[in-house]
Design an enzyme around this catalytic site. Structure first.
Site, PDB file in Angstrom:
ATOM      1  N   LYS A  22      11.505  72.121  33.597  1.00 48.82           N
ATOM      2  CA  LYS A  22      12.217  71.179  32.709  1.00 48.82           C
ATOM      3  C   LYS A  22      11.744  69.755  32.933  1.00 48.82           C
ATOM      4  CE  LYS A  22      16.424  69.410  33.898  1.00 48.82           C
ATOM      5  NZ  LYS A  22      16.543  67.953  33.748  1.00 48.82           N
ATOM      6  N   ASN A  23      11.670  69.332  34.207  1.00 47.59           N
ATOM      7  CA  ASN A  23      11.398  67.917  34.477  1.00 47.59           C
ATOM      8  C   ASN A  23       9.937  67.540  34.297  1.00 47.59           C
ATOM      9  OD1 ASN A  23      14.078  67.544  34.804  1.00 47.59           O
ATOM     10  ND2 ASN A  23      14.051  67.570  37.031  1.00 47.59           N
ATOM     11  N   CYS A 117      23.479  62.408  33.937  1.00 49.15           N
ATOM     12  CA  CYS A 117      24.608  63.119  34.536  1.00 49.15           C
ATOM     13  C   CYS A 117      25.502  62.125  35.270  1.00 49.15           C
ATOM     14  CB  CYS A 117      24.106  64.159  35.513  1.00 49.15           C
ATOM     15  SG  CYS A 117      23.740  65.672  34.671  1.00 49.15           S
ATOM     16  N   ARG A 122      22.646  55.179  37.353  1.00 46.87           N
ATOM     17  CA  ARG A 122      21.233  55.591  37.319  1.00 46.87           C
ATOM     18  C   ARG A 122      20.421  54.473  36.677  1.00 46.87           C
ATOM     19  NH1 ARG A 122      20.996  61.822  35.537  1.00 46.87           N
ATOM     20  NH2 ARG A 122      18.926  61.649  36.448  1.00 46.87           N
ATOM     21  N   ILE A 124      17.406  51.661  35.715  1.00 40.16           N
ATOM     22  CA  ILE A 124      16.003  51.808  35.311  1.00 40.16           C
ATOM     23  C   ILE A 124      15.224  50.547  35.666  1.00 40.16           C
ATOM     24  CG2 ILE A 124      16.472  53.495  33.469  1.00 40.16           C
ATOM     25  CD1 ILE A 124      16.001  51.153  31.463  1.00 40.16           C
ATOM     26  N   ASP A 307      18.019  68.191  43.494  1.00 44.52           N
ATOM     27  CA  ASP A 307      18.466  69.057  42.389  1.00 44.52           C
ATOM     28  C   ASP A 307      18.828  70.456  42.868  1.00 44.52           C
ATOM     29  OD1 ASP A 307      16.150  67.591  39.988  1.00 44.52           O
ATOM     30  OD2 ASP A 307      18.051  66.898  40.823  1.00 44.52           O
ATOM     31  N   ARG A 399      21.302  73.157  29.041  1.00 44.55           N
ATOM     32  CA  ARG A 399      20.283  72.149  28.774  1.00 44.55           C
ATOM     33  C   ARG A 399      19.163  72.228  29.803  1.00 44.55           C
ATOM     34  NH1 ARG A 399      24.685  67.985  26.674  1.00 44.55           N
ATOM     35  NH2 ARG A 399      24.420  68.467  24.483  1.00 44.55           N
TER      36      ARG A 399
HETATM   37  C1  EPZ Z   1      14.673  62.731  37.801  1.00 48.05           C
HETATM   38  O1  EPZ Z   1      15.686  61.806  37.479  1.00 48.05           O
HETATM   39  C2  EPZ Z   1      15.228  64.084  37.404  1.00 48.05           C
HETATM   40  N1  EPZ Z   1      15.525  64.085  35.961  1.00 48.05           N
HETATM   41  C3  EPZ Z   1      16.500  64.378  38.178  1.00 48.05           C
HETATM   42  O2  EPZ Z   1      16.817  65.725  37.894  1.00 48.05           O
HETATM   43  C4  EPZ Z   1      16.229  64.290  39.684  1.00 48.05           C
HETATM   44  O3  EPZ Z   1      17.457  64.392  40.375  1.00 48.05           O
HETATM   45  C5  EPZ Z   1      15.561  62.965  40.037  1.00 48.05           C
HETATM   46  O4  EPZ Z   1      14.394  62.750  39.209  1.00 48.05           O
HETATM   47  C6  EPZ Z   1      15.119  62.932  41.498  1.00 48.05           C
HETATM   48  O5  EPZ Z   1      14.228  63.986  41.739  1.00 48.05           O
HETATM   49  C7  EPZ Z   1      14.509  64.201  35.098  1.00 48.05           C
HETATM   50  O6  EPZ Z   1      13.358  64.289  35.482  1.00 48.05           O
HETATM   51  C8  EPZ Z   1      14.867  64.213  33.633  1.00 48.05           C
HETATM   52  P1  EPZ Z   1      14.717  58.917  39.989  1.00 48.05           P
HETATM   53  P2  EPZ Z   1      15.351  60.212  37.522  1.00 48.05           P
HETATM   54  O7  EPZ Z   1      14.238  57.802  39.139  1.00 48.05           O
HETATM   55  O8  EPZ Z   1      13.948  60.001  37.126  1.00 48.05           O
HETATM   56  C9  EPZ Z   1      16.982  55.253  41.975  1.00 48.05           C
HETATM   57  C10 EPZ Z   1      18.082  67.537  37.217  1.00 48.05           C
HETATM   58  O9  EPZ Z   1      19.050  68.072  37.772  1.00 48.05           O
HETATM   59  N2  EPZ Z   1      16.344  54.487  40.901  1.00 48.05           N
HETATM   60  O10 EPZ Z   1      13.734  59.686  40.814  1.00 48.05           O
HETATM   61  O11 EPZ Z   1      16.430  59.525  36.789  1.00 48.05           O
HETATM   62  C11 EPZ Z   1      18.029  56.215  41.444  1.00 48.05           C
HETATM   63  O12 EPZ Z   1      19.277  55.568  41.301  1.00 48.05           O
HETATM   64  C12 EPZ Z   1      18.010  66.030  37.179  1.00 48.05           C
HETATM   65  O13 EPZ Z   1      17.110  68.132  36.696  1.00 48.05           O
HETATM   66  C13 EPZ Z   1      16.477  53.111  40.906  1.00 48.05           C
HETATM   67  O14 EPZ Z   1      17.129  52.546  41.782  1.00 48.05           O
HETATM   68  O15 EPZ Z   1      15.525  59.944  39.094  1.00 48.05           O
HETATM   69  C14 EPZ Z   1      18.043  57.273  42.511  1.00 48.05           C
HETATM   70  O16 EPZ Z   1      18.838  56.832  43.594  1.00 48.05           O
HETATM   71  C15 EPZ Z   1      19.243  65.354  37.765  1.00 48.05           C
HETATM   72  N3  EPZ Z   1      15.872  52.397  39.909  1.00 48.05           N
HETATM   73  C16 EPZ Z   1      16.590  57.326  42.979  1.00 48.05           C
HETATM   74  O17 EPZ Z   1      16.008  56.093  42.581  1.00 48.05           O
HETATM   75  C17 EPZ Z   1      15.134  52.995  38.920  1.00 48.05           C
HETATM   76  O18 EPZ Z   1      14.591  52.279  38.050  1.00 48.05           O
HETATM   77  C18 EPZ Z   1      15.772  58.461  42.359  1.00 48.05           C
HETATM   78  O19 EPZ Z   1      15.885  58.365  40.939  1.00 48.05           O
HETATM   79  C19 EPZ Z   1      15.006  54.398  38.932  1.00 48.05           C
HETATM   80  C20 EPZ Z   1      15.614  55.126  39.937  1.00 48.05           C
END
Ligand code: EPZ
Length: 433
Positions: A22-23, A117, A122, A124, A307, A399
């Site tokens: 998925k990811n 979620c 979360r 960006i 995850d 999903r």
């Molecule tokens: C991806 O989310 C996945 N989703 C998530 O999977 C997964 O938990 C996550 O990566 C970590 O592996 C998708 O790929 C669609 P991150 P993402 O940016 O990209 C912080 C599932 O169950 N952060 O790696 O949103 C954030 O708050 C889902 O399949 C910032 O601070 O995660 C977190 O603490 C749930 N600033 C950490 O980094 C940013 O600009 C990791 O987030 C971005 C992230």
């Protein structure tokens, strides 16, 4: 709304086939936007996340053709940058990838702030940091993210991510493929799906090197061309079925996996007394004895995946002794614990730590899926529990998991999906990961 009805206490036996990741798919589909031509993507998981992204692209003018259940041809020749269906974008976490893809293709982008979620904020900011470093002007206003390139387009830059972020790593990679010069992403995420996106981009003529390490170099090219690619198997879907066998007991062959991607999950399950045999593209998972306690700390790849935290915690609820789970990625990913407690789990949560006292058996109860992986957790609990579990809000689960009911039924689970008329008081479908 649909719900699952599970009669638990049955061991699982047989074979299950893992779908595409998925990811990886939710980043690779937006990447097709960068080509004014046809891209062919195989092994797409049949889940509503990918359906939604394909719908978004077609609303923007792409021609989307399913060649079979898991192969799609996407022709973005006539995509318009201003055709984005914002109400759909808002429902998908991965809509943020459209920023990088649109910047790379059109030099500007307008998307909604991504959904996501409900396990904490979360942000960006790292995505914005990366796009800004490449020369884009990025503004977040009124729930929208607007990005514009200067006249000369994007220029390669050296970007150090303050936080290891899967999304930011992949989004910057997308935008940098057609930036002038070299981009270096340091402190990059190393998940298998990042390597998958890099491989797809390189099949389109990009020059991405080092994906899978914490330093990724992207040498900009003037234009991308049609590419084709087959998505890797889903590491988390595979881990979820491994956890299901661990919880319910039995012996199941999990096919179409890359065992290397499962190393951390296999190691932890072995520590808990689960037998795992690895083959070229499958693993056999067997559990007949008692489950042993263990401690788990989730971290970015190759650490134990966040995850998989709800799923492994559920298994630990039935392990002898006290286990400690520490969530190292998200601020608040324990909402599902309150659902497990309805089934007799004994867990104390304090911030990012859950202390689990194993109990001999959980008991079926009515529960809800709080989010995608939380939903998987309560399904696993229902499979292992005595009695009947009814899982509401399965829209979250569907999903991210292709044909969960069918795949579980094929290995002996007693689970059915029951459709009930929507309650007029329920708002529209929730945002997703
Ligand atoms: C991806 O989310 C996945 N989703 C998530 O999977 C997964 O938990 C996550 O990566 C970590 O592996 C998708 O790929 C669609 P991150 P993402 O940016 O990209 C912080 C599932 O169950 N952060 O790696 O949103 C954030 O708050 C889902 O399949 C910032 O601070 O995660 C977190 O603490 C749930 N600033 C950490 O980094 C940013 O600009 C990791 O987030 C971005 C992230």
């Amino acid at each position: 709304m649909d719900k699952y009805v599970i009669n638990g206490g049955r061991k699982l036996y047989g074979e299950v086939e893992i779908s595409g990741a998925k990811n990886a798919a939710v980043a690779i589909i937006p990447a097709a936007l960068m080509v004014d031509g046809v891209c062919r993507i195989e092994n797409i998981p049949q889940i509503s996340d990918t359906d939604m992204l394909l719908t978004i692209l077609s609303e923007m003018g792409a021609k989307v053709r399913m060649l079979n259940r898991t192969t799609v041809e996407i022709d973005c020749t006539s995509v318009r940058k201003d055709g984005a269906p914002f109400e759909l974008m808002r429902k998908i976490r991965a809509s943020y990838y459209l920023i990088g893809a649109m910047l790379g293709r059109f030099g500007s982008a307008k998307t909604t702030m991504p959904g996501g979620c409900n396990f904490g904020v979360r942000p960006i900011d790292q995505h914005i940091k990366g796009m800004t470093a490449l020369g884009a002007h990025v503004e977040v206003k009124g729930g929208f993210v607007c990005a514009d390139c200067p006249e000369q387009g994007l220029t390669g830059a050296k970007i150090y991510l303050d936080k290891v972020s899967v999304g930011a790593t992949m989004n910057i990679m997308l935008a940098a493929t057609t930036a002038k010069g070299k981009t270096t992403i340091e402190n990059a995420a190393r998940e298998p799906h990042i390597v998958d996106l890099a491989n797809f981009l390189n099949s389109m003529g990009a020059d991405v090197r080092g994906a899978g390490t914490d330093t990724i170099k992207i040498y900009g090219v003037p234009k991308l061309k049609s590419g084709s690619y087959s998505i890797i198997p889903d590491q988390i879907e595979a881990g979820t079925y491994m956890a299901a066998v661990a919880a319910a007991g039995g012996e199941v062959t999990i096919k179409n996996v890359i065992p290397k991607h499962l190393d951390c999950i296999s190691a932890k399950l072995r520590e808990m007394g689960v037998e795992i045999e690895e083959y070229a593209d499958s693993v056999v998972v067997r559990r007949n004895g008692k489950l042993q306690r263990a401690n788990v700390k989730t971290q970015p790849y190759p650490g134990f995946p966040t995850d998989m935290q709800p799923q492994i915690s559920t298994v630990l609820c039935m392990a002898e002794g006290t286990s400690v789970v520490t969530e190292g990625v998200w601020d608040n990913r324990y909402k599902y614990i309150s659902e497990l407690k309805k089934m007799g789990a004994e867990v104390q949560v304090d911030g990012k730590t859950a202390v689990i006292e194993g109990v001999p058996m959980l008991t079926g109860a009515p529960v809800v899926a709080c989010d995608l992986r939380a939903g998987a957790a309560v399904v696993i609990a229902g499979l292992a529990a005595s009695g009947t579990t009814v899982v509401e809000d399965v829209v979250y689960i569907e999903r991210g998991y292709e044909n969960l009911v069918g795949k579980l039924t094929a290995i002996g689970a007693d689970i059915v999906c029951v459709s009930e008329p929507d309650d007029p008081g329920i708002s529209d479908t929730p945002a997703i990961v």
